[in-house]
Scaffold this active site. Structure first.
Site, PDB file in Angstrom:
ATOM      1  N   LYS A 181     -34.134 -28.353 -10.498  1.00  0.00           N
ATOM      2  CA  LYS A 181     -35.546 -28.621 -10.233  1.00  0.00           C
ATOM      3  C   LYS A 181     -36.143 -27.401  -9.531  1.00  0.00           C
ATOM      4  O   LYS A 181     -35.858 -27.141  -8.359  1.00  0.00           O
ATOM      5  CB  LYS A 181     -35.716 -29.854  -9.336  1.00  0.00           C
ATOM      6  CG  LYS A 181     -37.163 -30.334  -9.315  1.00  0.00           C
ATOM      7  CD  LYS A 181     -37.603 -30.938  -8.016  1.00  0.00           C
ATOM      8  CE  LYS A 181     -37.827 -29.951  -6.940  1.00  0.00           C
ATOM      9  NZ  LYS A 181     -38.943 -28.995  -7.165  1.00  0.00           N
ATOM     10  N   GLU A 257     -28.744 -23.856   1.732  1.00  0.00           N
ATOM     11  CA  GLU A 257     -29.123 -22.511   2.179  1.00  0.00           C
ATOM     12  C   GLU A 257     -30.528 -22.660   2.737  1.00  0.00           C
ATOM     13  O   GLU A 257     -31.489 -22.795   1.990  1.00  0.00           O
ATOM     14  CB  GLU A 257     -29.039 -21.559   0.978  1.00  0.00           C
ATOM     15  CG  GLU A 257     -28.874 -20.124   1.398  1.00  0.00           C
ATOM     16  CD  GLU A 257     -30.208 -19.470   1.572  1.00  0.00           C
ATOM     17  OE1 GLU A 257     -30.723 -19.490   2.723  1.00  0.00           O
ATOM     18  OE2 GLU A 257     -30.761 -18.966   0.603  1.00  0.00           O
ATOM     19  N   CYS A 291     -35.713 -15.736   3.198  1.00  0.00           N
ATOM     20  CA  CYS A 291     -35.066 -16.425   4.324  1.00  0.00           C
ATOM     21  C   CYS A 291     -34.210 -15.482   5.154  1.00  0.00           C
ATOM     22  O   CYS A 291     -33.876 -15.783   6.283  1.00  0.00           O
ATOM     23  CB  CYS A 291     -34.262 -17.615   3.817  1.00  0.00           C
ATOM     24  SG  CYS A 291     -33.229 -17.172   2.437  1.00  0.00           S
ATOM     25  N   GLU A 388     -39.871 -19.530  11.692  1.00  0.00           N
ATOM     26  CA  GLU A 388     -39.747 -18.569  10.602  1.00  0.00           C
ATOM     27  C   GLU A 388     -41.167 -18.150  10.183  1.00  0.00           C
ATOM     28  O   GLU A 388     -41.973 -18.993   9.811  1.00  0.00           O
ATOM     29  CB  GLU A 388     -39.035 -19.293   9.446  1.00  0.00           C
ATOM     30  CG  GLU A 388     -38.426 -18.393   8.444  1.00  0.00           C
ATOM     31  CD  GLU A 388     -37.568 -19.161   7.436  1.00  0.00           C
ATOM     32  OE1 GLU A 388     -37.751 -20.387   7.273  1.00  0.00           O
ATOM     33  OE2 GLU A 388     -36.730 -18.520   6.795  1.00  0.00           O
TER      34      GLU A 388
END
Ligand code: ADP
Length: 487
Positions: A181, A257, A291, A388
């Protein structure tokens, strides 16, 4: 997008069991170019029905794919790799259109994605078992490595090609089948590689793609259907937690992850020019939307001003522009909410006493563009230190001693990537060992490759992708004791 050399690459339907399918209820969702806001196309909006069908197809295909000789699976994967490489220009244009990154970076991503097929097709032939001594004389013991079964991949928008290929290549090499997906912002890259999988001879049902406007319904099925034996996710820690909880009821294997908050430490003995180049690569690649992007620059006090000034100077060379224009280095952000988050983090830091030294505002190139920014005098209490950023903003904080640097670097719930610059060998060992991260780069700002184990510790996730360890995540060990063999 009608000018793609291989126009068949622009697919708008789901790919299930080797066939292109519209959604059962006929609904679609629109995907637009973040640089221009223009519509690229409308894509089949999959839900429960299509996801179940895809799992059915993957389940049916598993028996054949899992028992096919590894070398035969590898041959198909090499063909798939060759098709990705020979179509790299078109795939890159598609990727830039839906995601925004500069064309050269997009092409690099496609080749990087293809490198996982090469790596794992080779590894497929080296899935070794073991034998070990038994207690009795009439028995022999073996350990077999067997594919996990049907796997689900849920992938993000920041690397629409490579994050999918990293999962798909490992899964297929192990003998697993996959339902993928893709992110709702970037389904076209995934559908394009599905077309190439078909062309390469990947059997129907082995690789399926179910795009969806709302990921929740598809995610529910992928994490609850008992036939799906593993879920591999790349995305935010928040969604990772949800998928982990959902996967608990059927005890699935999981690889996660998740988010990062990478420190980039510059010691006073570092080669500062090399550190600047590393900073540019690790912070401003993909407009800061990775990331493993450096999130916090920890710079030793004695060199903090020089480092900041050199960085600002270097940033003036980074052209902010549409990804398909010559010389573009910083493309748009993916959407308005990403931009709003960056604006909030910069505003909160500045209100709390940090100094915006360059940038700090939207660019006039287009709606979703943000200027490369340097903000210093950041403090650990600020949200920009804790969250982040996912944008082209370098947050600088200074430190006094090596111990301070390590303490600040580890002062986060995340543990994905960390970088540090020093020329002192003793310090290199000490700091490398003390950083609580899954990946550490010394004197480099880039560390991903197909041969490296990619993944994090703490709330950055679990499991590894790439390398021989990445294949292990798609394999189960079976202890096989053969008794009654005679003496
Ligand atoms: P980001 O914040 O970077 O957009 P997300 O974690 O929200 O990252 O998204 C990463 C992937 O996870 C995307 O494919 C997205 O559609 C999917 N996703 C988001 N929420 C869910 C959910 N509740 N269930 C399943 N997939 C989800």
């Amino acid at each position: 997008m009608t000018d793609l050399v291989k126009t068949g690459l622009l697919r708008k339907n789901a790919f299930i069991g080797g066939a292109w399918r519209s959604s059962a209820d006929g609904t679609t969702f629109e995907v637009s170019n973040p640089a221009t806001g223009e519509l690229i196309g409308s894509v089949a909006n999959c839900g429960v029905t299509e996801t179940r069908d895809a799992i059915d197809a993957a389940h049916t295909a598993f028996g054949h794919w899992a028992t096919m000789p590894a070398a035969a699976r590898a041959e198909i994967m090499f063909k798939w790799r060759d098709l990705l490489v020979s179509n790299a220009d078109d795939l890159a244009r598609l990727l830039t259109a839906e995601m925004g990154k500069p064309l050269a970076e997009a092409r690099g991503e496609v080749l990087y994605g293809a490198s996982y097929l090469t790596w794992f097709a080779e590894e497929a032939k080296r899935i070794y078992g073991e034998t070990f001594p038994t207690a009795g004389t009439d028995s022999r013991a073996l350990v077999l490595r067997q594919p996990v079964g049907v796997c689900a991949a849920i992938t993000p928008w920041n690397f629409p090609n490579a994050m999918l290929m990293r999962k798909a290549a490992a899964a297929l090499a192990a003998g697993c089948t996959l339902v993928a997906k893709p992110a709702e912002d970037t389904p076209f890259s995934a559908l394009a590689v599905a077309g190439l999988a078909d062309e390469a001879g990947v059997p129907p049902g082995v690789f399926n793609v179910v795009p969806a406007a709302n990921p929740v319904g598809v995610g529910d099925i992928l994490t609850s259907d008992p036939r799906v034996r593993k879920v591999s996710f790349t995305g935010s820690t928040e969604v990772g937690r949800i998928l982990l909880r959902q996967s608990a009821d059927t005890i699935k294997k999981v690889s996660m992850e998740l988010g990062g908050n990478a420190p980039f430490i510059v010691f006073e003995d570092a080669d500062l020019d090399a550190a600047i180049e590393g900073a540019i690569a690790s912070k401003f690649r993909n407009a800061g939307q990775t990331c493993v992007c450096s999130n916090r620059f920890l710079v030793q006090e004695s060199v903090a001003d020089v480092f900041r000034d050199k960085l600002i100077n270097r940033l003036s060379e980074l052209k902010v522009d549409h990804g398909d224009r010559e010389g573009a280095v910083i493309g748009p952000l993916i959407n308005e909410s990403a931009l709003l988050k960056i604006e909030r983090l910069v505003r909160e830091a500045s209100d709390a006493g940090a100094c915006i030294q360059s940038g700090g505002a939207r660019s006039d190139v287009g709606n979703l563009f943000y200027l490369p920014t340097v903000i210093d005098r950041v403090q650990p209490e600020m949200s920009i230190f804790k969250e982040e950023i996912f944008g082209p903003v370098a947050a600088l904080i200074s430190f006094e001693s090596e111990a301070d640097a390590v303490r600040l670097a580890n002062q986060t719930e995340y543990g994905l990537a960390a970088y540090f610059y020093t020329q002192d060998l003793g310090r290199a060992w000490r700091v490398g060992e003390a950083l609580e991260y899954g990946m550490v780069g010394l004197n480099t700002g880039l560390l991903s490759s197909a041969s490296a184990p990619f993944g994090g510790v703490k709330q950055s996730g679990m499991g590894r992708e790439g390398s021989r360890h990445g294949l292990e995540d798609y394999l189960e060990l079976k202890y096989f004791l053969m008794g009654g063999l005679g003496t």
